[in-house]
Motif scaffolding. Structure first.
Motif, PDB file in Angstrom:
ATOM      1  N   ASP A  80       0.855  -1.192   0.000  1.00  0.00           N
ATOM      2  CA  ASP A  80       0.000   0.000   0.000  1.00  0.00           C
ATOM      3  C   ASP A  80       0.892   1.244   0.000  1.00  0.00           C
ATOM      4  N   TYR A  81       0.829   2.015  -1.069  1.00  0.00           N
ATOM      5  CA  TYR A  81       1.665   3.207  -1.227  1.00  0.00           C
ATOM      6  C   TYR A  81       0.906   4.502  -0.935  1.00  0.00           C
ATOM      7  N   THR A  82      -0.176   4.444  -0.193  1.00  0.00           N
ATOM      8  CA  THR A  82      -0.990   5.644   0.035  1.00  0.00           C
ATOM      9  C   THR A  82      -0.228   6.712   0.824  1.00  0.00           C
ATOM     10  N   SER A  83       0.421   6.341   1.896  1.00  0.00           N
ATOM     11  CA  SER A  83       1.120   7.353   2.707  1.00  0.00           C
ATOM     12  C   SER A  83       2.295   7.956   1.935  1.00  0.00           C
ATOM     13  N   GLN A  84       3.047   7.128   1.185  1.00  0.00           N
ATOM     14  CA  GLN A  84       4.145   7.665   0.392  1.00  0.00           C
ATOM     15  C   GLN A  84       3.626   8.580  -0.714  1.00  0.00           C
ATOM     16  N   ALA A  85       2.463   8.267  -1.276  1.00  0.00           N
ATOM     17  CA  ALA A  85       1.887   9.115  -2.317  1.00  0.00           C
ATOM     18  C   ALA A  85       1.499  10.481  -1.749  1.00  0.00           C
ATOM     19  N   TRP A  86       0.933  10.497  -0.548  1.00  0.00           N
ATOM     20  CA  TRP A  86       0.576  11.778   0.078  1.00  0.00           C
ATOM     21  C   TRP A  86       1.826  12.603   0.388  1.00  0.00           C
ATOM     22  N   ILE A  87       2.867  11.951   0.873  1.00  0.00           N
ATOM     23  CA  ILE A  87       4.112  12.676   1.158  1.00  0.00           C
ATOM     24  C   ILE A  87       4.707  13.232  -0.130  1.00  0.00           C
ATOM     25  N   ALA A  88       4.682  12.425  -1.203  1.00  0.00           N
ATOM     26  CA  ALA A  88       5.207  12.891  -2.490  1.00  0.00           C
ATOM     27  C   ALA A  88       4.393  14.064  -3.025  1.00  0.00           C
ATOM     28  N   CYS A  89       3.080  14.039  -2.797  1.00  0.00           N
ATOM     29  CA  CYS A  89       2.218  15.115  -3.284  1.00  0.00           C
ATOM     30  C   CYS A  89       2.456  16.404  -2.495  1.00  0.00           C
ATOM     31  N   LEU A  90       2.579  16.299  -1.189  1.00  0.00           N
ATOM     32  CA  LEU A  90       2.707  17.493  -0.357  1.00  0.00           C
ATOM     33  C   LEU A  90       4.132  18.042  -0.292  1.00  0.00           C
ATOM     34  N   CYS A  91       5.141  17.186  -0.401  1.00  0.00           N
ATOM     35  CA  CYS A  91       6.508  17.637  -0.182  1.00  0.00           C
ATOM     36  C   CYS A  91       7.354  17.702  -1.453  1.00  0.00           C
ATOM     37  N   CYS A  92       7.021  16.958  -2.471  1.00  0.00           N
ATOM     38  CA  CYS A  92       7.908  16.893  -3.637  1.00  0.00           C
ATOM     39  C   CYS A  92       7.327  17.657  -4.829  1.00  0.00           C
ATOM     40  N   PHE A  93       6.461  17.011  -5.584  1.00  0.00           N
ATOM     41  CA  PHE A  93       5.931  17.630  -6.798  1.00  0.00           C
ATOM     42  C   PHE A  93       4.462  17.242  -6.879  1.00  0.00           C
ATOM     43  N   TRP A  94       3.574  18.210  -6.688  1.00  0.00           N
ATOM     44  CA  TRP A  94       2.170  17.885  -6.493  1.00  0.00           C
ATOM     45  C   TRP A  94       1.451  17.313  -7.713  1.00  0.00           C
ATOM     46  N   PRO A  95       1.771  17.690  -8.968  1.00  0.00           N
ATOM     47  CA  PRO A  95       0.995  17.100 -10.080  1.00  0.00           C
ATOM     48  C   PRO A  95       1.170  15.573 -10.184  1.00  0.00           C
ATOM     49  N   THR A  96       2.392  15.101 -10.106  1.00  0.00           N
ATOM     50  CA  THR A  96       2.587  13.649 -10.167  1.00  0.00           C
ATOM     51  C   THR A  96       2.233  12.996  -8.832  1.00  0.00           C
ATOM     52  N   GLY A  97       2.278  13.750  -7.744  1.00  0.00           N
ATOM     53  CA  GLY A  97       1.848  13.233  -6.448  1.00  0.00           C
ATOM     54  C   GLY A  97       0.353  12.929  -6.430  1.00  0.00           C
ATOM     55  N   LEU A  98      -0.444  13.772  -7.101  1.00  0.00           N
ATOM     56  CA  LEU A  98      -1.885  13.506  -7.200  1.00  0.00           C
ATOM     57  C   LEU A  98      -2.155  12.232  -7.990  1.00  0.00           C
ATOM     58  N   VAL A  99      -1.394  12.038  -9.062  1.00  0.00           N
ATOM     59  CA  VAL A  99      -1.565  10.811  -9.852  1.00  0.00           C
ATOM     60  C   VAL A  99      -1.172   9.594  -9.000  1.00  0.00           C
ATOM     61  N   ALA A 100      -0.126   9.737  -8.184  1.00  0.00           N
ATOM     62  CA  ALA A 100       0.291   8.642  -7.301  1.00  0.00           C
ATOM     63  C   ALA A 100      -0.798   8.322  -6.275  1.00  0.00           C
ATOM     64  N   ILE A 101      -1.458   9.354  -5.742  1.00  0.00           N
ATOM     65  CA  ILE A 101      -2.564   9.129  -4.800  1.00  0.00           C
ATOM     66  C   ILE A 101      -3.703   8.386  -5.491  1.00  0.00           C
ATOM     67  N   MET A 102      -4.021   8.785  -6.723  1.00  0.00           N
ATOM     68  CA  MET A 102      -5.098   8.121  -7.466  1.00  0.00           C
ATOM     69  C   MET A 102      -4.756   6.656  -7.729  1.00  0.00           C
ATOM     70  N   LYS A 103      -3.508   6.367  -8.084  1.00  0.00           N
ATOM     71  CA  LYS A 103      -3.097   4.985  -8.350  1.00  0.00           C
ATOM     72  C   LYS A 103      -3.118   4.151  -7.059  1.00  0.00           C
ATOM     73  N   ALA A 104      -2.690   4.735  -5.939  1.00  0.00           N
ATOM     74  CA  ALA A 104      -2.711   4.017  -4.664  1.00  0.00           C
ATOM     75  C   ALA A 104      -4.142   3.692  -4.244  1.00  0.00           C
ATOM     76  N   THR A 105      -5.052   4.635  -4.465  1.00  0.00           N
ATOM     77  CA  THR A 105      -6.458   4.388  -4.156  1.00  0.00           C
ATOM     78  C   THR A 105      -7.035   3.330  -5.085  1.00  0.00           C
ATOM     79  N   GLU A 106      -6.653   3.364  -6.340  1.00  0.00           N
ATOM     80  CA  GLU A 106      -7.093   2.358  -7.303  1.00  0.00           C
ATOM     81  C   GLU A 106      -6.603   0.963  -6.885  1.00  0.00           C
ATOM     82  N   SER A 107      -5.387   0.891  -6.363  1.00  0.00           N
ATOM     83  CA  SER A 107      -4.840  -0.384  -5.893  1.00  0.00           C
ATOM     84  C   SER A 107      -5.642  -0.913  -4.705  1.00  0.00           C
ATOM     85  N   ARG A 108      -5.991  -0.046  -3.777  1.00  0.00           N
ATOM     86  CA  ARG A 108      -6.806  -0.456  -2.623  1.00  0.00           C
ATOM     87  C   ARG A 108      -8.174  -0.955  -3.062  1.00  0.00           C
TER      88      ARG A 108
END
Length: 154
Positions: A80-108
């Motif tokens: 489950d990459y949900t927490s890492q996706a949120w950290i990537a969205c808030l701390c690194c680069f938000w456009p690809t972080g949002l896509v990472a959050i969507m993919k993590a939710t899709e995996s769940r």
């Protein structure tokens, strides 16, 4: 009620014809059954034991081959990459972080449906987008530091 104290009581059930007591049985002193045998109760049968089955973190997939043999394959659950996706969205680069959050939710969601293959694919996509977001964040930070150094030097 129109009965008075001198009237006899009403007849009890089981006292009419065909309900005579067994007169051959002698009643001894202290005996309380008065010619009737003691009632027989059924033996106590305990309720069946319930077994608790705990779900494990691996799933067994049974694949039917045309030869008729069953093949058992055990797959681990996707990460489950949900927490890492949120950290990537808030701390690194938000456009690809949002896509990472969507993919993590899709995996769940795929895992909740029981679609292990879809869950693994979506989890891998989330992990890749987290890596891209991390790289984009580091590059953005380096470019920002370079711009600050260049503008302050001139």
């Amino acid at each position: 009620m129109s009965e008075t104290a001198s009237d006899p009581p009403p007849p009890y059930p089981g006292t009419g014809p065909g309900f005579e007591q067994n007169s051959t049985l002698a009643v001894s002193v202290g005996q309380t059954n008065y010619g009737f045998s003691a009632p027989q109760y059924p033996a106590y049968i305990p309720p069946p034991q319930q077994h608790i089955v705990r779900q494990q973190h691996t799933n067994i997939v049974i694949a039917q081959i045309s030869g008729g043999d069953n093949v058992y394959r055990s797959e681990p659950l996707p990460v489950d990459y949900t927490s890492q996706a949120w950290i990537a969205c808030l701390c690194c680069f938000w456009p690809t972080g949002l896509v990472a959050i969507m993919k993590a939710t899709e995996s769940r969601d795929a895992l909740a449906r029981g679609d292990l293959t879809g869950a693994h694919i979506a989890a891998e996509g989330a992990r890749n987008m987290i890596k891209i977001s991390l790289a984009a964040g580091i590059i953005s930070l380096i470019v920002l530091i370079f711009i600050i150094v260049v503008t302050s030097a001139s």
